[in-house]
Write an enzyme that holds these catalytic residues in place. Structure first.
Site, short mmCIF file in Angstrom:
data_model
loop_
_atom_site.label_atom_id
_atom_site.label_comp_id
_atom_site.label_asym_id
_atom_site.label_seq_id
_atom_site.Cartn_x
_atom_site.Cartn_y
_atom_site.Cartn_z
N ASP A 197 -6.06 -0.11 -1.75
CA ASP A 197 -6.42 -1.28 -0.95
C ASP A 197 -7.77 -1.01 -0.31
O ASP A 197 -7.90 -0.12 0.53
CB ASP A 197 -5.36 -1.55 0.12
N GLU A 281 -7.07 -4.55 -6.14
CA GLU A 281 -7.03 -6.01 -6.02
C GLU A 281 -8.17 -6.64 -6.79
O GLU A 281 -9.27 -6.09 -6.85
CB GLU A 281 -7.12 -6.41 -4.55
N ASP A 379 -2.84 -1.28 5.81
CA ASP A 379 -3.61 -0.98 4.60
C ASP A 379 -2.77 -0.19 3.60
O ASP A 379 -2.84 -0.44 2.39
CB ASP A 379 -4.87 -0.20 4.96
#
Length: 399
Positions: A197, A281, A379
């Site tokens: 992340d 992501e 996170d």
């Protein structure tokens, strides 16, 4: 399998060679601008675009004309590749799946393309470090119409050279050799998978609980940059002192970029060697860093805060980090996957729960599930959800 690698070194040309490179770069800039003006004129008139082959034939006419005959003094291959780069940029701008914008005209010392020498038969290397009298000398590379140019060889050049590109950055010339290496099909030494992340507080949070913090390259030099830019604004434009101050500012920007690139290379190398599968992501960084300024009729809100956020996002180098991870994992036999970005930090990572709600994240760094009570770093939770979503995609459609 065959892989491509790039090896970049600093050139040490003589004054005459540097002047030749500057003239050739100016010729390439002229060819780009002239061809771009021609293509834009055809678009405005409703005519189809010229292909690269048609532009190359026009280049031949320009080189033999009276007005642009000086182009014949420059090597032809870099000029041809300037037209190829322009053709690719225009085609990419019309590709709906590409975020590329329509190319713009080149200005001197601003976003200029390098001189590409595509024929490996014309590129020769002399890697000897001592002359006939036993004195230490720099290795040399032979380039068409330039001759033997010294360069600072800081590492071994592996593979077979396919082409070379000469660029100018912050007062120095650089050469990049693209090589092709034939290696056996790699098998990654690890079998682990990890989700990453990317964020602002922490550059990267891994699903195993590890955090990677970035030094904040731009923020660290922001005060000095502002000071140097203020000094530049007080000097007469294009004067000798203005040019010196501009060169000083360019060197500072190059230092920031080099420090960022060094950190991203080291971090991506460490992760790619440790984990065989990495999931990140699928971030739309252009949209995330878009200005909130708005228009005069519809002014934006929280413009100053959004500007600071945009600066922090762009200072992280997320896209470059993802690019480095991708090709390094490919070289090692690993794999990089992407998952949709929404709700990764608002979903409970407990498989039996999976509750999704904005209230699960009461603060920026805290995650607390409303349903099952699971607590953790927001996170890290996002990285765990990224890993779980990536593994689910693999299960449905194997690599």
């Amino acid at each position: 399998m065959k892989i491509l690698k790039s090896f970049r070194f600093r050139l040490e040309p003589t004054t005459e060679q540097s002047q030749c490179l500057t003239r050739y770069r100016g010729c390439a800039r002229l060819v780009w601008n002239k061809a771009l003006a021609l293509q834009k004129g055809r678009l405005e008139a409703g005519y189809p675009l010229l292909s690269y082959e048609e532009l190359a034939r026009l280049l031949t006419l320009w080189r033999h004309s009276e007005e642009y005959g000086f182009l014949a003094n420059a090597p032809v291959h870099p000029l041809q590749w300037t037209l190829k780069f322009l053709d690719r940029a225009i085609r990419a701008a019309f590709d709906k799946s590409s975020p590329a914008r329509f190319p713009t005209f080149k200005k001197k010392n601003r976003n200029e393309a390098g001189l590409r020498f595509p024929d490996p038969k014309q590129i020769k290397l002399d890697l000897s470090t001592k002359d006939a009298e036993g004195r230490c000398v720099l290795p040399k590379v032979f380039l068409p119409k330039i001759g033997w140019v010294k360069f600072r060889k800081s590492r071994t050049i592996d593979g077979t050279i396919r082409n070379a590109t000469v660029t100018w950055q912050a007062g120095h010339w650089y050469i990049s050799f693209q090589t092709e290496i034939d290696v056996p099909e790699p098998v990654h030494p690890s079998e682990s998978a990890v989700g990453i992340d990317r964020g602002i507080v922490h550059f990267a949070a891994l699903s195993d609980g590890t955090f990677v913090d970035a030094p904040g390259w731009f923020r660290r030099h922001e005060t000095k940059l502002a000071w140097e830019m203020r000094k530049l604004s007080r000097k007469k434009r294009f004067s000798r002192n203005w040019q010196k101050q501009k060169a000083r500012l360019q060197r500072l920007h190059a230092h920031i970029a080099n420090a960022r690139r060094d950190f991203l290379h080291k971090t991506s190398t460490a992760i790619s060697k440790t984990h065989a599968m990495v999931f990140v992501e699928d971030l739309r960084i252009n949209n995330m860093s878009r200005s909130a300024k708005g228009t005069r009729e519809n002014p934006g809100k929280n413009v100053r805060a959004k500007s600071g956020l945009n600066k922090a996002i762009l200072d992280q180098g997320w896209f470059m980090f993802q690019t480095f991870l991708g090709y390094k994992l490919h070289w090692l036999g690993g794999w990089l996957g992407t998952v949709p970005a929404p709700y990764t930090s608002q979903t409970c990572p407990v498989p039996e729960c999976g509750h999704k709600s904005p209230a699960n994240r009461p603060r920026q760094t805290t995650f607390r599930c409303e349903r099952c009570g699971y607590e953790g770093n927001a996170d890290t939770v996002g990285a765990m959800n990224i890993l779980r979503a990536g593994l689910a995609r693999i299960a449905c459609s194997p690599v």
